[in-house]
Design a protein around this motif. Structure first.
Motif, short mmCIF file in Angstrom:
data_model
loop_
_atom_site.label_atom_id
_atom_site.label_comp_id
_atom_site.label_asym_id
_atom_site.label_seq_id
_atom_site.Cartn_x
_atom_site.Cartn_y
_atom_site.Cartn_z
N ARG A 17 0.74 -1.16 -0.15
CA ARG A 17 -0.08 0.12 -0.12
C ARG A 17 0.89 1.24 -0.02
O ARG A 17 0.39 2.25 -0.67
CB ARG A 17 -1.04 -0.02 1.17
CG ARG A 17 -1.89 -1.17 1.02
CD ARG A 17 -3.12 -1.04 2.16
NE ARG A 17 -4.00 -1.72 1.84
CZ ARG A 17 -5.06 -1.89 1.02
NH1 ARG A 17 -5.20 -0.65 0.32
NH2 ARG A 17 -5.94 -2.83 0.98
N LEU A 21 1.29 4.12 -2.96
CA LEU A 21 1.01 5.73 -2.75
C LEU A 21 2.58 6.34 -3.03
O LEU A 21 2.79 7.32 -2.80
CB LEU A 21 0.80 5.84 -1.20
CG LEU A 21 -0.68 5.28 -0.93
CD1 LEU A 21 -0.82 5.72 0.50
CD2 LEU A 21 -1.61 6.20 -1.65
N GLU A 83 -6.35 2.90 8.00
CA GLU A 83 -6.21 4.23 7.12
C GLU A 83 -5.94 4.03 5.81
O GLU A 83 -6.45 4.60 4.92
CB GLU A 83 -5.45 5.28 7.89
CG GLU A 83 -5.95 5.99 9.07
CD GLU A 83 -4.97 7.03 9.75
OE1 GLU A 83 -4.01 7.33 9.12
OE2 GLU A 83 -4.94 6.80 11.16
N LEU A 84 -4.85 3.20 5.41
CA LEU A 84 -4.19 2.99 4.25
C LEU A 84 -5.16 2.27 3.26
O LEU A 84 -5.46 2.45 2.32
CB LEU A 84 -2.83 2.08 4.29
CG LEU A 84 -1.66 2.94 4.64
CD1 LEU A 84 -0.66 1.95 5.14
CD2 LEU A 84 -1.23 3.99 3.75
N GLU A 86 -8.57 2.43 3.62
CA GLU A 86 -9.48 3.61 3.29
C GLU A 86 -9.12 4.36 2.33
O GLU A 86 -9.91 4.80 1.28
CB GLU A 86 -9.97 4.44 4.71
CG GLU A 86 -10.87 3.77 5.57
CD GLU A 86 -11.23 4.54 6.91
OE1 GLU A 86 -11.34 5.64 6.52
OE2 GLU A 86 -11.15 3.94 7.90
N GLN A 87 -8.04 4.76 2.08
CA GLN A 87 -7.12 5.73 1.09
C GLN A 87 -7.50 4.90 -0.01
O GLN A 87 -7.44 5.62 -1.13
CB GLN A 87 -5.89 5.90 1.59
CG GLN A 87 -5.41 7.31 1.39
CD GLN A 87 -4.18 7.79 1.95
OE1 GLN A 87 -3.71 7.10 2.99
NE2 GLN A 87 -3.30 8.32 1.19
N LEU A 88 -6.98 3.40 -0.24
CA LEU A 88 -6.91 2.77 -1.48
C LEU A 88 -7.87 1.58 -1.42
O LEU A 88 -7.22 0.41 -0.90
CB LEU A 88 -5.62 2.49 -1.86
CG LEU A 88 -5.64 1.81 -3.31
CD1 LEU A 88 -5.77 2.81 -4.22
CD2 LEU A 88 -4.16 1.29 -3.42
N GLU A 111 -7.70 4.60 -9.72
CA GLU A 111 -7.96 5.89 -10.04
C GLU A 111 -8.84 5.80 -11.04
O GLU A 111 -9.83 6.80 -10.98
CB GLU A 111 -6.51 6.42 -10.04
CG GLU A 111 -6.52 7.76 -10.18
CD GLU A 111 -6.32 8.39 -8.53
OE1 GLU A 111 -6.01 9.60 -8.45
OE2 GLU A 111 -6.31 7.61 -7.73
#
Length: 578
Positions: A17, A21, A83-84, A86-88, A111
């Motif tokens: 992850r 990023l 959190e990671l 949720e981000q991706l 994306e």
DNA sequence: GCCGTTTTCGGCCCGACTGTTTTCAGTCG
């Protein structure tokens, strides 16, 4: 064993992850930590209970990662990983399993197209949407489609026992070509790790193209084929070929055998001596301004053989099984390498089954098979009834005594010495599932855990070692590779109890078990224990599994004297108290 | 994020292959 593999997988997910990023360096740090957590012989939950400092004792695990491991053990999750996620919000583990798809690709496709899992990926590819994304094309889209099915079914490492025979077939196929001068396996297969990610094969030749051409003729699907390397997929196993000129055979074999950590230790030793070591040789760079300016900078001092590579670093040859960065380079430098056991040292087998329990063949057939295999002695050790024996497999106490009579009758006419015996079950409280007076009648008592294989088994296994009639502690963890982790235990405590009570710790050579593992073997020997390499054969063809046990012993630095089943029959009889 | 007989900051392996690109990015081992 234990939850180490689970924690390692989470750290690897963190790495993927962070890489998606575009974070620098951290992914590598998490991957190295994951690797070491997976291989650590103490359970992370045990370390976490002792505190964060204890967790930091794992190599490459520092303050930050140790805190996350403690957090996971205590709360069941890691806030930063959540959190990671949720981000991706994608199934990055599944998606990166597709050959050619890595973390960056996963991020790009999420994306652009909102791809979150394998189903999304397949739908997008089938709809022709992927080739429209910037940086992607028709070929990439087709490759993804071709590889999705494989990604769906294969998520585990292959058993050494499955990969090894495939490697032999590939090497035989290559040897038929005149262009092939030398061929050998490399990678974790050559180090005899219990499971392998793929099969690595190295060839020395003056005609590289001819070898690659021959390789892709093997009955398998070609993944890629260049001028110096190529890859196939056969029986669901990836086979990687590397082709080198004969002059670079030793350096390439050393490099591709690894482990990576072993090679790093060698590289650092080279730097101390103004040498440079890489897959092309050892180079003297003492008179060179910039040693990093090319692959073959300086005067080449070794490369044709592995022994010459080590010699250039002022080291004796180190066997592949030991190349795991467990102190082998320091031991070599000090002249303290063990004189490792090899396959010809083994004289017998103390753990095998017949049709009295779940074996396929009679006592007489197993005895005949042992004679043919060349053993000096065996013990017939069928399953006793008790915990873990399902479907009436086990032999009860009366039948054990009957069987012992049959064994003695067969033994009377046999060229091998045959010990009577049993494989008794160790209950969770450490008691043994056969009456003491029956055990006393039998020559060789193997005791093994078969049920309740979770949690800490130290007390249970120590109790079994202390039982006066028990001679061998069979497959001590009870693990089944890719299926269950088995018992966790304090290997020093069990090894000390075994040594004090003349109980041997088994290296079960069945390719599904390889239990004890190499790292446990090493620590058991250091604690004074005697090992026994047994095959747990259920048919004579399985006597050949002994080689997996021997190489596992070598991974644990075992010498012949450390292993009961290298001894002569009379000495084994003495060990058994006969 | 980790690590240290170059030690508390600055560096972290790199080459082959593929596919997309006109010089490179991503993946893999």
């Amino acid at each position: 064993m234990s939850r180490n593999a689970e924690v390692a997988a989470l750290l690897e997910e963190m790495a993927d992850r962070l890489e998606a990023l575009d974070v620098d360096y951290k992914p590598r740090a998490y991957r190295q930590a994951a690797e070491n957590v997976r291989g650590h012989t103490v359970a992370v939950e045990t370390l976490a209970a002792e505190g964060q400092d204890a967790v930091e004792e794992i190599d490459r695990v520092g303050e930050a990662i140790a805190a996350k491991i403690v957090e996971y053990v205590e709360t069941g999750s890691i806030a930063e990983l959540e959190e990671l996620r949720e981000q991706l919000p994608v199934d990055i583990e599944a998606l990166t399993r597709v050959e050619g798809v890595g973390p960056k690709t996963v991020a790009d496709l999420y994306e652009a197209l909102g791809v979150q899992d394998l189903d999304d990926l397949e739908a997008a590819a089938e709809a022709g949407e992927i080739q429209e994304v910037k940086g992607f094309g028709a070929k990439t889209e087709q490759n993804i489609l071709d590889n999705i099915a494989f990604a769906r079914e294969s998520h585990e490492r292959q058993l050494l026992g499955d990969a090894q025979p495939l490697a032999e077939r590939v090497m035989d196929h290559l040897r038929a070509s005149d262009a092939v001068e030398r061929v050998e396996t490399a990678g974790s297969l050559r180090r005899w790790r219990p499971t392998v990610g793929d099969v690595d094969v190295l060839v020395a030749t003056d005609d590289r193209q001819a070898v690659v051409d021959r390789f892709v003729e093997f009955d398998a699907e070609t993944i890629e084929a260049g001028t110096s390397k190529a890859s196939l997929r056969a029986n669901g196993i990836r086979v990687d070929l590397r082709v080198v000129v004969p002059d670079e055979w030793g350096s390439a074999l050393l490099y591709f055998t690894g482990s990576k950590d072993h090679n790093i230790v060698l590289r650092n030793r080279a730097i101390e001596r103004e040498l440079k070591v890489n897959e092309y040789g050892v180079f003297d760079v003492s008179g060179v301004d910039d040693p990093d300016s090319g692959q073959r900078v300086g005067e080449r001092v070794a490369g044709e053989t592995e022994a010459a590579m080590y010699a250039a670093l002022e080291l004796p040859y180190i066997a592949p099984e030991m190349r795991e960065d467990r102190g082998e380079v320091a031991a070599a430098a000090a002249g303290e390498l063990p004189d490792l056991i090899d396959e010809t040292d083994v004289r017998g087998d103390l753990h095998l089954h017949t049709e009295w329990s779940d074996g396929d063949d009679s006592v007489a057939e197993m005895v005949a098979g042992a004679e043919e295999f060349g053993h000096d002695y065996i013990a017939i050790s069928d399953h006793a009834t008790g915990p873990g024996m399902v479907g009436g497999v086990g032999v009860d106490d009366d039948a054990l005594l009957e069987q012992a009579e049959e064994v003695r009758a067969v033994a009377a006419d046999a060229d091998v010495r045959v010990f009577t015996g049993v494989e008794a079950n160790i209950a969770p409280d450490g008691s043994v599932s056969v009456a003491d007076d029956v055990l006393a009648e039998l020559d060789c008592v193997v005791a093994s855990p078969h049920a309740s294989l979770d949690g800490d088994g130290t007390d249970r296994l120590v109790a079994a070692c202390e039982h006066p009639e028990v001679n061998v502690l069979g497959h001590p963890t009870g693990r089944l590779l890719n299926q269950r982790p088995g018992l966790d235990f304090d290997v020093e405590a069990v090894a000390e109890a075994a040594a004090a009570n003349d109980t041997a710790l088994e290296i079960n050579a069945n390719p599904h078990r390889l239990d004890l593992s190499g790292s446990y073997v090493k620590r058991a020997i250091e604690a004074g224990a005697t090992l026994a390499i047994d095959t747990d054969a259920h048919t004579p063809a399985s006597y050949g599994f002994v080689r997996f046990g021997v190489h596992t012993a070598r991974r644990g630095w075992a010498e012949p004297a450390d292993v009961l089943t290298t001894r002569e029959a009379d000495d084994v009889a003495a060990f058994l108290g006969l």
